[in-house]
Structure formats: structure tokens, C-alpha cells
Scaffold this motif. Structure first.
Motif, short mmCIF file in Angstrom:
data_model
loop_
_atom_site.label_atom_id
_atom_site.label_comp_id
_atom_site.label_asym_id
_atom_site.label_seq_id
_atom_site.Cartn_x
_atom_site.Cartn_y
_atom_site.Cartn_z
N GLY A 120 4.71 8.65 -1.53
CA GLY A 120 3.74 9.47 -2.25
C GLY A 120 2.64 8.65 -2.88
O GLY A 120 1.46 9.01 -2.85
N VAL A 121 3.02 7.51 -3.46
CA VAL A 121 2.03 6.62 -4.07
C VAL A 121 1.10 6.07 -2.99
O VAL A 121 -0.12 5.99 -3.17
CB VAL A 121 2.72 5.47 -4.83
N ALA A 122 1.68 5.70 -1.84
CA ALA A 122 0.88 5.16 -0.75
C ALA A 122 -0.15 6.17 -0.26
O ALA A 122 -1.33 5.84 -0.04
CB ALA A 122 1.79 4.73 0.40
N GLN A 123 0.27 7.42 -0.10
CA GLN A 123 -0.66 8.47 0.34
C GLN A 123 -1.81 8.62 -0.64
O GLN A 123 -2.97 8.68 -0.25
CB GLN A 123 0.09 9.80 0.46
N ARG A 124 -1.47 8.65 -1.91
CA ARG A 124 -2.50 8.87 -2.92
C ARG A 124 -3.44 7.66 -3.03
O ARG A 124 -4.64 7.82 -3.30
CB ARG A 124 -1.85 9.15 -4.28
N ALA A 125 -2.92 6.47 -2.82
CA ALA A 125 -3.73 5.26 -2.95
C ALA A 125 -4.54 4.95 -1.69
O ALA A 125 -5.47 4.15 -1.73
CB ALA A 125 -2.84 4.06 -3.27
N GLY A 126 -4.16 5.57 -0.58
CA GLY A 126 -4.87 5.29 0.67
C GLY A 126 -4.42 4.00 1.32
O GLY A 126 -5.22 3.30 1.95
N VAL A 127 -3.14 3.65 1.16
CA VAL A 127 -2.58 2.46 1.80
C VAL A 127 -1.30 2.84 2.53
O VAL A 127 -0.75 3.93 2.33
CB VAL A 127 -2.26 1.35 0.76
N HIS A 128 -0.84 1.94 3.39
CA HIS A 128 0.45 2.17 4.04
C HIS A 128 1.56 1.74 3.10
O HIS A 128 1.38 0.81 2.30
CB HIS A 128 0.53 1.39 5.36
N LYS A 129 2.72 2.37 3.23
CA LYS A 129 3.82 2.05 2.31
C LYS A 129 4.26 0.59 2.43
O LYS A 129 4.73 0.00 1.46
CB LYS A 129 5.01 2.98 2.53
N THR A 130 4.09 -0.01 3.63
CA THR A 130 4.48 -1.41 3.78
C THR A 130 3.60 -2.32 2.91
O THR A 130 4.04 -3.39 2.49
CB THR A 130 4.37 -1.85 5.26
N THR A 131 2.38 -1.90 2.64
CA THR A 131 1.50 -2.67 1.75
C THR A 131 2.09 -2.73 0.35
O THR A 131 2.07 -3.77 -0.31
CB THR A 131 0.10 -2.03 1.69
N ILE A 132 2.64 -1.61 -0.09
CA ILE A 132 3.26 -1.57 -1.41
C ILE A 132 4.50 -2.44 -1.44
O ILE A 132 4.71 -3.23 -2.37
CB ILE A 132 3.59 -0.12 -1.81
N TYR A 133 5.32 -2.33 -0.41
CA TYR A 133 6.56 -3.13 -0.39
C TYR A 133 6.29 -4.62 -0.27
O TYR A 133 7.12 -5.44 -0.68
CB TYR A 133 7.46 -2.67 0.76
N ARG A 134 5.13 -5.01 0.25
CA ARG A 134 4.79 -6.43 0.30
C ARG A 134 4.42 -6.96 -1.09
O ARG A 134 4.51 -8.16 -1.35
CB ARG A 134 3.61 -6.66 1.25
N ASN A 135 3.99 -6.06 -1.96
CA ASN A 135 3.53 -6.48 -3.29
C ASN A 135 4.50 -6.13 -4.41
O ASN A 135 4.44 -6.74 -5.49
CB ASN A 135 2.17 -5.83 -3.58
N TRP A 136 5.35 -5.13 -4.19
CA TRP A 136 6.33 -4.73 -5.21
C TRP A 136 7.68 -4.56 -4.54
O TRP A 136 7.78 -3.95 -3.47
CB TRP A 136 5.91 -3.42 -5.88
N LYS A 137 8.72 -5.04 -5.18
CA LYS A 137 10.06 -5.00 -4.60
C LYS A 137 10.55 -3.57 -4.39
O LYS A 137 11.16 -3.24 -3.37
CB LYS A 137 11.03 -5.76 -5.50
N ALA B 201 6.81 0.01 -13.51
CA ALA B 201 6.74 -0.89 -14.67
C ALA B 201 5.40 -1.62 -14.70
O ALA B 201 4.77 -1.74 -15.76
CB ALA B 201 7.89 -1.89 -14.63
N ASP B 202 4.96 -2.10 -13.55
CA ASP B 202 3.69 -2.82 -13.46
C ASP B 202 2.52 -1.89 -13.78
O ASP B 202 1.57 -2.28 -14.48
CB ASP B 202 3.53 -3.41 -12.06
N ALA B 203 2.59 -0.66 -13.28
CA ALA B 203 1.51 0.30 -13.52
C ALA B 203 1.37 0.61 -15.00
O ALA B 203 0.26 0.61 -15.55
CB ALA B 203 1.77 1.57 -12.73
#
Length: 204
Positions: free
Chosen positions: A44-61, A68-70
């Protein structure tokens, strides 16, 4: 690259680096306020941000680290300690700052997390404690100056004074859903000062 979710919900691509990070963190805050902590997903975060979910997993565990970071990034801004020359003015500025902070989208997201089981997660509990510890530290010089000016009893506890100040504000935010504005903040100041002058806020 595989599609995630419906195209109509997905935001435009945001690229990489700081721009991507800012978009993801902002999307996480928005998702928290719209879906709640339990229903928040990386997809859901990936969709809203306009990125692929793998991008998020590369930057956040995981999603907990992302949340927490947000929250930490939104509440890291430096807020000057009020110094108006009078305790009532200082507390009014502090209370109005609290109202302004907690009525933003990020403030509502923090409440969403604080009122959920998420507070058991060390990363998120640390963010919550850091925020309130910071507020307590800001109250200390206000009380010290007020005591020196003879405006407050010498044994007034800064943390207890801040709790008395914040309680009416959080009661409306969390329980009654009544409007929270500067008038709410100003009434909270009167409550806190009355308690201090009644000597019911001494250091424990």
C-alpha cells in the motif's frame, strides 16, 4: 516490472535517492492515517509513493522500521523553547505548539500507532518515548524561569506540569473527538497553572 495494485491509485514514479525516500515516508504517514497500523502494508505504501515494493525492502527491513523512520523524520524538527517573559505565555506557546503538531496528518499517525499494539514493538516505542521525553525537556527551563520569577511554587515538577497541560488536549484528541484548537490549548494552560498553584504538582 510487475504492477502493484490498481493503476488509478498508484502515484507517478518519483525516482531515487532523497526524493524517493521523502515520498515513501510521506506515503507511510498517509497510509497510517487512512488504514491504521494493523492494516498498513508495504504494498500500500509503495502504491501511494509511486515505487515498487522491492524499492522499499531495499531501504527498510520491514514495515515496522518504515513506520518508525517515517514518524521519527516528521517529529525531528527543532522547535524553539518558548521564552515570553511570563510562565502563562510560555505555556500557551507550548500548548499551541502541541495542538498544531498533533492535529497534522503526522500527529494523527502518531496517535494511531500509540493507541495500537504497535507500541510493543521496540522501534516504535522508542519513537514515542523520544517525542514525549523531548516535550518534558522543553518544560524544564520554562518551570525553572517561572520559579525564579516567583510565578510557580519552588517544588513544581516540570514533567508533571506538562502532563497536566497536555491531558485536556489528548482527552479531546483520543476520547471525545471534540475540536482541538488554540482555545483548547489556552484552557489547558489555565488548568495546568491552577494545579501548580494548588501545589499538587510537586516533584515525586
Amino acid at each position: 516490472m510487475e504492477s502493484v495494485g490498481s493503476p488509478s491509485r498508484r502515484a507517478p514514479a518519483v525516482g531515487r535517492g532523497n526524493k524517493m525516500r521523502a515520498a515513501v515516508l510521506e506515503a507511510a504517514i498517509t497510509e497510517l492515517t487512512k488504514t491504521g497500523y494493523a492494516a498498513l502494508t508495504v504494498e500500500g505504501v509503495a502504491q501511494r509513493a509511486g515505487v515498487h515494493k522491492t524499492t522499499i525492502y531495499r531501504n527498510w527491513k520491514d514495515s515496522d522500521g518504515l513506520v518508525a523512520d517515517a514518524l521519527a523524520s516528521h517529529f525531528a524538527t527543532h522547535i524553539p523553547i518558548p521564552d515570553t517573559g511570563a510562565v502563562e505565555g510560555d505555556l500557551r506557546a507550548l500548548a499551541r505548539s502541541l495542538v498544531a503538531t498533533m492535529t497534522t496528518q503526522a500527529g494523527r499517525a502518531l496517535l494511531t500507532v500509540a493507541l495500537s499494539d504497535a507500541v510493543r514493538i521496540p522501534q516504535l516505542a522508542e519513537v514515542k518515548h523520544a517525542l514525549f521525553d523531548d516535550r518534558f525537556r522543553r518544560a524544564e527551563p520554562i518551570v525553572t524561569r517561572a520559579v525564579e520569577r516567583g510565578e510557580l511554587p519552588a517544588d513544581t515538577d516540570p514533567a508533571e506540569l506538562l502532563k497536566a497541560l497536555a491531558a485536556p488536549i489528548y482527552f479531546r484528541l483520543v476520547f471525545t473527538g471534540e475540536p482541538v484548537d488554540e482555545a483548547t490549548a489556552d484552557r489547558a494552560v489555565q488548568v495546568a497553572l491552577a494545579a501548580a498553584h494548588a501545589r499538587v504538582l510537586p516533584a515525586m
